[in-house]
Design a protein around this motif. Structure first.
Motif, PDB file in Angstrom:
ATOM      1  N   THR B 158       0.827  -1.210   0.000  1.00 44.49           N
ATOM      2  CA  THR B 158       0.000   0.000   0.000  1.00 44.49           C
ATOM      3  C   THR B 158       0.864   1.264   0.000  1.00 44.49           C
ATOM      4  O   THR B 158       0.523   2.251  -0.644  1.00 44.49           O
ATOM      5  CB  THR B 158      -0.963   0.017   1.207  1.00 44.49           C
ATOM      6  OG1 THR B 158      -0.233  -0.224   2.412  1.00 44.49           O
ATOM      7  CG2 THR B 158      -2.037  -1.046   1.067  1.00 44.49           C
ATOM      8  N   GLU B 159       2.006   1.217   0.691  1.00 44.94           N
ATOM      9  CA  GLU B 159       2.893   2.393   0.672  1.00 44.94           C
ATOM     10  C   GLU B 159       3.468   2.632  -0.720  1.00 44.94           C
ATOM     11  O   GLU B 159       3.539   3.769  -1.189  1.00 44.94           O
ATOM     12  CB  GLU B 159       4.045   2.228   1.669  1.00 44.94           C
ATOM     13  CG  GLU B 159       3.625   2.526   3.091  1.00 44.94           C
ATOM     14  CD  GLU B 159       4.809   2.654   4.049  1.00 44.94           C
ATOM     15  OE1 GLU B 159       5.980   2.609   3.600  1.00 44.94           O
ATOM     16  OE2 GLU B 159       4.549   2.790   5.255  1.00 44.94           O
ATOM     17  N   ALA B 162       0.859   4.103  -2.924  1.00 44.02           N
ATOM     18  CA  ALA B 162       0.615   5.523  -2.631  1.00 44.02           C
ATOM     19  C   ALA B 162       1.734   6.393  -3.199  1.00 44.02           C
ATOM     20  O   ALA B 162       1.477   7.427  -3.826  1.00 44.02           O
ATOM     21  CB  ALA B 162       0.497   5.731  -1.118  1.00 44.02           C
ATOM     22  N   THR B 166       1.368   9.082  -6.283  1.00 43.13           N
ATOM     23  CA  THR B 166       1.731  10.480  -6.067  1.00 43.13           C
ATOM     24  C   THR B 166       2.768  10.935  -7.100  1.00 43.13           C
ATOM     25  O   THR B 166       2.815  12.101  -7.471  1.00 43.13           O
ATOM     26  CB  THR B 166       2.263  10.664  -4.622  1.00 43.13           C
ATOM     27  OG1 THR B 166       1.283  10.140  -3.732  1.00 43.13           O
ATOM     28  CG2 THR B 166       2.508  12.123  -4.294  1.00 43.13           C
ATOM     29  N   HIS B 197      -7.248   5.176  -1.115  1.00 43.32           N
ATOM     30  CA  HIS B 197      -6.508   4.819  -2.338  1.00 43.32           C
ATOM     31  C   HIS B 197      -7.390   4.982  -3.575  1.00 43.32           C
ATOM     32  O   HIS B 197      -6.931   5.469  -4.609  1.00 43.32           O
ATOM     33  CB  HIS B 197      -5.984   3.383  -2.238  1.00 43.32           C
ATOM     34  CG  HIS B 197      -4.676   3.275  -1.500  1.00 43.32           C
ATOM     35  ND1 HIS B 197      -3.463   3.266  -2.136  1.00 43.32           N
ATOM     36  CD2 HIS B 197      -4.404   3.212  -0.184  1.00 43.32           C
ATOM     37  CE1 HIS B 197      -2.492   3.186  -1.242  1.00 43.32           C
ATOM     38  NE2 HIS B 197      -3.039   3.143  -0.036  1.00 43.32           N
ATOM     39  N   ARG B 200      -7.747   8.503  -4.597  1.00 39.01           N
ATOM     40  CA  ARG B 200      -6.537   9.022  -5.239  1.00 39.01           C
ATOM     41  C   ARG B 200      -6.299   8.392  -6.603  1.00 39.01           C
ATOM     42  O   ARG B 200      -5.290   8.660  -7.243  1.00 39.01           O
ATOM     43  CB  ARG B 200      -5.321   8.777  -4.354  1.00 39.01           C
ATOM     44  CG  ARG B 200      -5.368   9.496  -3.024  1.00 39.01           C
ATOM     45  CD  ARG B 200      -5.259  10.998  -3.229  1.00 39.01           C
ATOM     46  NE  ARG B 200      -5.427  11.710  -1.973  1.00 39.01           N
ATOM     47  CZ  ARG B 200      -4.522  12.562  -1.480  1.00 39.01           C
ATOM     48  NH1 ARG B 200      -3.402  12.779  -2.132  1.00 39.01           N
ATOM     49  NH2 ARG B 200      -4.763  13.182  -0.351  1.00 39.01           N
ATOM     50  N   GLN B 326       0.820   7.267   4.171  1.00 43.98           N
ATOM     51  CA  GLN B 326       0.329   7.097   2.806  1.00 43.98           C
ATOM     52  C   GLN B 326      -0.477   8.328   2.415  1.00 43.98           C
ATOM     53  O   GLN B 326      -1.430   8.671   3.101  1.00 43.98           O
ATOM     54  CB  GLN B 326      -0.547   5.837   2.717  1.00 43.98           C
ATOM     55  CG  GLN B 326       0.155   4.626   3.326  1.00 43.98           C
ATOM     56  CD  GLN B 326      -0.538   3.307   3.064  1.00 43.98           C
ATOM     57  OE1 GLN B 326      -1.469   3.218   2.269  1.00 43.98           O
ATOM     58  NE2 GLN B 326      -0.073   2.267   3.727  1.00 43.98           N
ATOM     59  N   TYR B 327      -0.084   8.978   1.336  1.00 39.93           N
ATOM     60  CA  TYR B 327      -0.706  10.258   0.935  1.00 39.93           C
ATOM     61  C   TYR B 327      -0.638  11.217   2.117  1.00 39.93           C
ATOM     62  O   TYR B 327       0.432  11.409   2.693  1.00 39.93           O
ATOM     63  CB  TYR B 327      -2.156  10.058   0.467  1.00 39.93           C
ATOM     64  CG  TYR B 327      -2.339   8.961  -0.550  1.00 39.93           C
ATOM     65  CD1 TYR B 327      -1.886   9.129  -1.862  1.00 39.93           C
ATOM     66  CD2 TYR B 327      -2.943   7.765  -0.205  1.00 39.93           C
ATOM     67  CE1 TYR B 327      -2.055   8.118  -2.799  1.00 39.93           C
ATOM     68  CE2 TYR B 327      -3.114   6.756  -1.144  1.00 39.93           C
ATOM     69  CZ  TYR B 327      -2.660   6.936  -2.438  1.00 39.93           C
ATOM     70  OH  TYR B 327      -2.822   5.938  -3.352  1.00 39.93           O
TER      71      TYR B 327
END
Ligand SMILES: Cc1cc2nc3c(=O)[nH]c(=O)nc-3n(C[C@H](O)[C@H](O)[C@H](O)COP(=O)(O)OP(=O)(O)OC[C@H]3O[C@@H](n4cnc5c(N)ncnc54)[C@H](O)[C@@H]3O)c2cc1C
Lengths: 66, 387
Positions: B158-159, B162, B166, B197, B200, B326-327
């Motif tokens: 997940t990181e 993200a 970005t 997520h 985004r 994350q974000y």
């Protein structure tokens, strides 16, 4: 001893506050470290060294006088 | 007990280096040698999927300590020198170059090795992320790639999703779990993170298994799911977990289960200790065996291992803690927030993207979570969790 903190590295874990609450705090809004005392006395030495050692972001530096 | 005259630490990253520093801080004056398989100065891993991958930090900024501090340790660093064998009874470590290091005590701090998917090592453009070299290779590829598929819905997957999103990539995340971080933080928080997520622009394929990686001309072209769907990609990150790096300990005489099995003092055998991601130990507070894969554990466990090496008899009973960024979300998790627990908001408001919550099992608070509320989560931990 003199302490410096790197706010950009700090991850807001708060371990330093758990270990040395007289010296460190966290900002309410984002948890970033706040240095309450940058030159604490000898009685805080052990706790400060441990806080710096445990910090998971390696954001605390302790400068000891020679 | 007389302190050991010489100590060899295998693995010079967060856990190994912290152990060395703690030994000196506690007054240890004997010989200290740190081996590491990687050729780099000790560096920190959490920034690898965040600031370093994003290009916000030069790699040097992720170094754990400056040269002056490393010199002040008075230790021998042997970098680019993997250990290939340990004789626990003799406390001798053999390295890939044939060096044999004998010491009064040995500390195992070799961390984890990422799991791979079958067929992953064929086509170019498929990555894992554990070390600095991985991060730099991945970053170089992401600055040129357009479509990334991340396999794995855990913290690392997940990181990476993200950060890549970005950076402007088209990102799809596929995972076996029904939600993001479900295994770590449960459905409610997982759902919250999945919404973030999706908002985004990350495409989520959850509750699915990967069938194969597809390739053409030696390069990856996509990820085929068991459902038949093909997710096109010019870069793939496989983040499906990692295993304790214990391969070099085969035949050592140590008990290897899920990691190096230690007692409550983090001792694997007489004069042999394990620390960090690789170590499994008996947590006396919880009354069960635990192995943690997080950054705070590396440094906290190092303090106890160093003390015990010097004759203390301290059990290691931490309150586990990890964070992930994350974000614009900073998640802090204290304790053991199991997916089975019941979640209740204790402060703040999820609608405002700022809250702290408690995990309860059988009426007892077992975990504390902060969502953009690090300080409040830490305060709740102090009130509600104890060991
Ligand atoms: C990309 C990434 C992001 C992360 N983000 C977070 C986060 O946000 N929050 C969090 O809490 N945790 C995070 N973590 C986890 C955290 O970084 C680890 O828990 C921590 O690094 C563990 O430290 P360690 O010293 O036990 O293991 P490692 O840091 O893995 O170090 C092990 C060392 O041993 C060396 N080694 C391995 N085998 C041998 C051998 N045979 N001989 C010699 N040396 C060897 C390796 O080269 C390595 O340097 C992240 C991890 C990664 C990879």
């Amino acid at each position: 001893m003199k302490i410096t903190v790197d706010e950009d590295k700090c991850c807001g874990a708060g371990n330093c506050v758990l270990i040395a609450p007289e010296v460190f705090d966290q900002r309410d809004e984002d948890g970033i470290v706040v240095l309450l005392r940058s030159e604490p006395g000898a009685e805080e030495r052990a706790a400060v060294l441990e806080a710096a050692a445990v910090c998971p972001a390696a954001a605390i530096e302790v400068h000891e006088e020679a | 007990m007389t302190p050991p005259g010489s100590i060899v630490i295998v693995g010079a990253s967060a856990a190994g280096l912290s152990t060395a520093e703690a030994l000196r801080r506690l007054g240890y004056e004997g010989r200290l040698t740190l081996l590491d398989a990687e050729p780099h100065q000790p560096y920190d891993r959490p920034p690898l999927s965040k600031q370093v991958l994003a290009g916000a930090w030069e790699p040097a900024r992720a170094q754990l300590r400056g040269q002056t501090q490393l010199d002040a340790l008075g230790a021998e660093f042997a970098q680019g020198e993997p250990a290939v064998a340990l004789d626990a009874a003799e406390r001798s470590v053999t390295t890939a170059s044939g060096r044999v290091l004998r010491a009064d005590a040995v500390v195992i701090a070799t961390g984890l090795t990422p799991c791979r998917l079958p067929g992953q090592d064929g086509p170019a453009g498929v990555h894992v992320l554990r070390g600095l070299d991985d991060a730099l290779t991945l970053r170089a590829h992401l600055t040129a790639a357009r479509r990334l598929v991340v396999v794995g819905e855990g913290v690392l997957g997940t990181e990476v999703a993200a950060t890549a999103r970005t950076m402007g990539l088209d990102v799809t995340l596929a995972g076996m779990g029904g939600t993001l971080l479900g295994a770590q933080l449960g459905e409610v928080i997982g759902g919250e993170l999945a919404r973030k997520h999706a908002e985004r622009g990350v495409r989520l394929r959850l509750g699915v298994t990967v069938d194969e990686l597809t390739g053409a001309d030696g390069r990856v072209t996509g990820v085929r799911l068991a459902t038949g769907e093909l997710l096109p990609a010019d870069a793939v990150v496989v983040a499906v977990g990692a295993r304790p790096a214990t391969g070099w300990l085969a035949g050592s005489g140590l008990r290897l289960g899920d990691g190096v099995e230690c007692d409550s003092r983090c001792r694997a055998a007489e004069g042999v200790y394990a620390v960090g991601d690789v170590a499994s130990w008996e947590h006396e507070g919880y009354g069960r065996r635990l192995r943690l894969e997080n950054r705070t554990n590396a440094t906290e466990q190092a303090q106890v291992v160093a003390a015990n090496l010097l004759g203390a008899d301290r059990p290691y009973t931490p309150i586990p803690y990890f964070w992930t960024d994350q974000y614009d979300v900073k998640i802090q998790a204290h304790g053991l927030p199991s997916p089975a627990a019941e979640l209740s908001v204790a402060e703040g408001d999820p609608a405002e993207q700022r809250f702290a919550a408690l995990y309860r099992e059988d009426g007892r608070v077992t975990g504390v979570l902060g969502w953009n509320m690090p300080k409040q989560a830490r305060l709740l931990r102090q009130q509600a969790l104890a060991n």
